[in-house]
Write an enzyme that holds these catalytic residues in place. Structure first.
Site, PDB file in Angstrom:
ATOM      1  N   HIS B  57      -6.595  69.711 -88.857  1.00  0.00           N
ATOM      2  CA  HIS B  57      -5.858  71.099 -88.915  1.00  0.00           C
ATOM      3  C   HIS B  57      -6.332  71.892 -90.329  1.00  0.00           C
ATOM      4  CE1 HIS B  57      -2.894  69.732 -86.240  1.00  0.00           C
ATOM      5  NE2 HIS B  57      -2.514  68.595 -86.971  1.00  0.00           N
ATOM      6  N   HIS B 219      -1.185  69.687 -81.602  1.00  0.00           N
ATOM      7  CA  HIS B 219      -1.964  68.648 -81.315  1.00  0.00           C
ATOM      8  C   HIS B 219      -1.949  68.776 -79.797  1.00  0.00           C
ATOM      9  CE1 HIS B 219       0.657  67.625 -84.839  1.00  0.00           C
ATOM     10  NE2 HIS B 219      -0.229  67.204 -85.186  1.00  0.00           N
TER      11      HIS B 219
END
Lengths: 332, 332
Positions: B57, B219
């Site tokens: 991320h 995700h």
């Protein structure tokens, strides 16, 4: 084509509106075209700095407008040189009577149109000069270019010439330091995948499933060759070898490094590449003064990265460290 | 799979080395695991702030370690919660005796492992508390999550809690302001294309040629629905409508806006989306205090973006404006 856009023919003006609405304390749009101008330009007593080129390379160049860097960025259509008129308007926006320096990436259209704008402004009595950045060691001559292309190393020219101008240097002095950066910086990139120019609607080149292109330009211009993908280590080593073959950097000399993402390469991968850059230079005894990792000059959503190496001296170090406050680069 | 990596099983440690080599003045690696620690931590007299989660991320969360934000970021494997041991080590690295606040995104594994680490540290006599961020209005409960997911709005928690801690506030006060941000922030995202987790080697979901997914998690967890791609205006309007249906913002109230790229969406498109965000909020009489556009919480090379809206009061505005000096966010 899946893109977050409205009308493909308005992407540049929609983007500029989005930028100005987001950051009114940094930039304004010129009333005379697609030009992002530093909010408080022209800055009294300071040489004006204008760069730009085709859009699609964000944050270049509008993201580098602000304190300590550029005074205006001219935004052409995607991957298309801005017109002489546009550049001329930008020069007028930033001229405070101390002269204006144009920082041009070496593409035939850009050089021609910026030169023409210089002549137009000179007829108004504005002192204008320019430098041409040609840091890409991949290929001599290319699609759109006589000589070498200008790529991510240009951002070092913005930073260092911007700092010099902020110190109150003359146009001649700012040009001199810009040319020192150009003499000392080299870059090379590679691509994993193409991008789609909105108005074209299809990828600007093709690569096979496991194929990459080495030395690719930032508009998808051909590089030196295609090859099967290997490791981050191997690819990065090749890029650095080509760069160091072209510029003499002695042991104990200091450099700045930029690992620049072309658009869709995750920061994770850029840092993995940086590990190799750091190891190679350190093994050669070259000292890394500072490192920039991120997206500085992109090609829309192209996947890939470039490495730039700038040889430093005391003057360049001081100017690189000077305060900058722009959307794309902040130095506290 | 075309990626700039060496060994898929070493991507996180290679990345961490690349980060530390690039920015030794900002961060160091803990000797006790994949933890990025503020160079000068523990900071005397200051509450320590720890966040983290799965890697992939970036710049979250390691990019927000530094002056005015986090003291440490725990880096799990890609899209995988860090272990309790890792979080425990991070707590010890940043504890200066004034207590440690954990900022957790609401994923079941993260919450469980951070809570366990809290208990381990408390047995050492360290005062630890935590907050859980659940800003994503897209779906209640989800793959990996009971309740709402935590996404890009988490960065506002890092910024504001970090500023409060930097002012010398107590653990209780820092927790209180973090919870105020959590109460006031809402986000929602969408995806144009999936990403490839290196260890998996294949895309984490599939979309048809002209299909997008609304409300997608960071995700690749399913969102609310798939639909045919429409315009930046239409998609952004839908995201904002969902956000504003969930939080009451009166006319003349002030907000901060974040338009966050998920990995491969060009800055050009994020700014085009921001134009719509700005127009919608302005039409409703909501005042935009400031706007952040860029990549703050990504999903490797996923294409798409999220919008976050944070309702502000005087305290939050002051803390949001406070100086920060991290790799991913600098406020001068």
């Amino acid at each position: 084509m899946k893109k977050i856009i409205n009308d493909p023919s308005n992407v540049v003006s929609d983007m500029i509106q989005g930028i100005v609405l987001a950051h009114p304390n940094y930039v304004r749009k010129s009333d005379n075209g697609n030009i992002l101008v530093r909010k408080d330009a022209p800055v009294e007593g300071k040489v004006g700095l204008v760069s730009g080129g085709g859009s699609g390379h964000e944050p270049s160049h509008g993201g580098f407008v602000g304190y300590g860097m550029l005074d205006a960025a001219v935004c052409g259509e995607v991957f298309t040189s801005p017109t002489p008129d546009q550049v001329y308007e930008a020069i007028k926006e930033v001229n405070s009577g101390n002269g204006v320096l144009l920082i041009i990436k070496n593409y035939t259209g850009d050089v021609m149109n910026f030169e023409m704008a210089k002549e137009m402004a000179e007829m108004d009595g504005i002192e204008v000069d320019y430098v041409v950045v040609n840091d890409d060691v991949a290929v001599e001559n290319s699609l759109y270019t006589a000589g070498r292309r200008g790529i991510a190393g240009t951002v070092f020219v913005h930073k260092i010439a911007g700092a010099k101008a902020t110190q109150g240097a003359t146009l001649k002095q700012v040009k001199e330091v810009a040319n020192k950066v150009i003499k000392n910086v080299r870059s090379m990139g590679m691509a994993l995948s193409p991008c789609i120019v909105p108005a074209a609607g299809k990828p600007n080149f093709t690569l096979e499933e496991n194929e990459i292109e080495i030395g690719m330009g930032i508009h998808g211009e051909p590089g030196t060759h295609k090859e099967e993908i290997s490791s981050a280590n191997d690819i990065t080593t090749h890029l650095i070898d080509k760069i160091l073959a072209d510029v003499e950097i002695a042991e104990d000399e200091e450099v700045a490094v930029m690992v620049n993402g072309l658009g869709s390469t995750p920061l994770m991968e850029l840092y993995i590449a940086n590990k190799t850059v750091n190891e190679i230079l350190t093994n050669k005894g070259i000292k890394i003064y500072n490192t920039f990792v991120g997206e500085y000059m992109t090609s829309l959503e192209m996947a890939g990265y470039s490495v730039s190496i700038l040889k430093l001296d005391d003057e360049l170090k001081e100017l690189l460290d000077a305060k900058a406050d722009t959307l794309g680069l902040k130095i506290l």
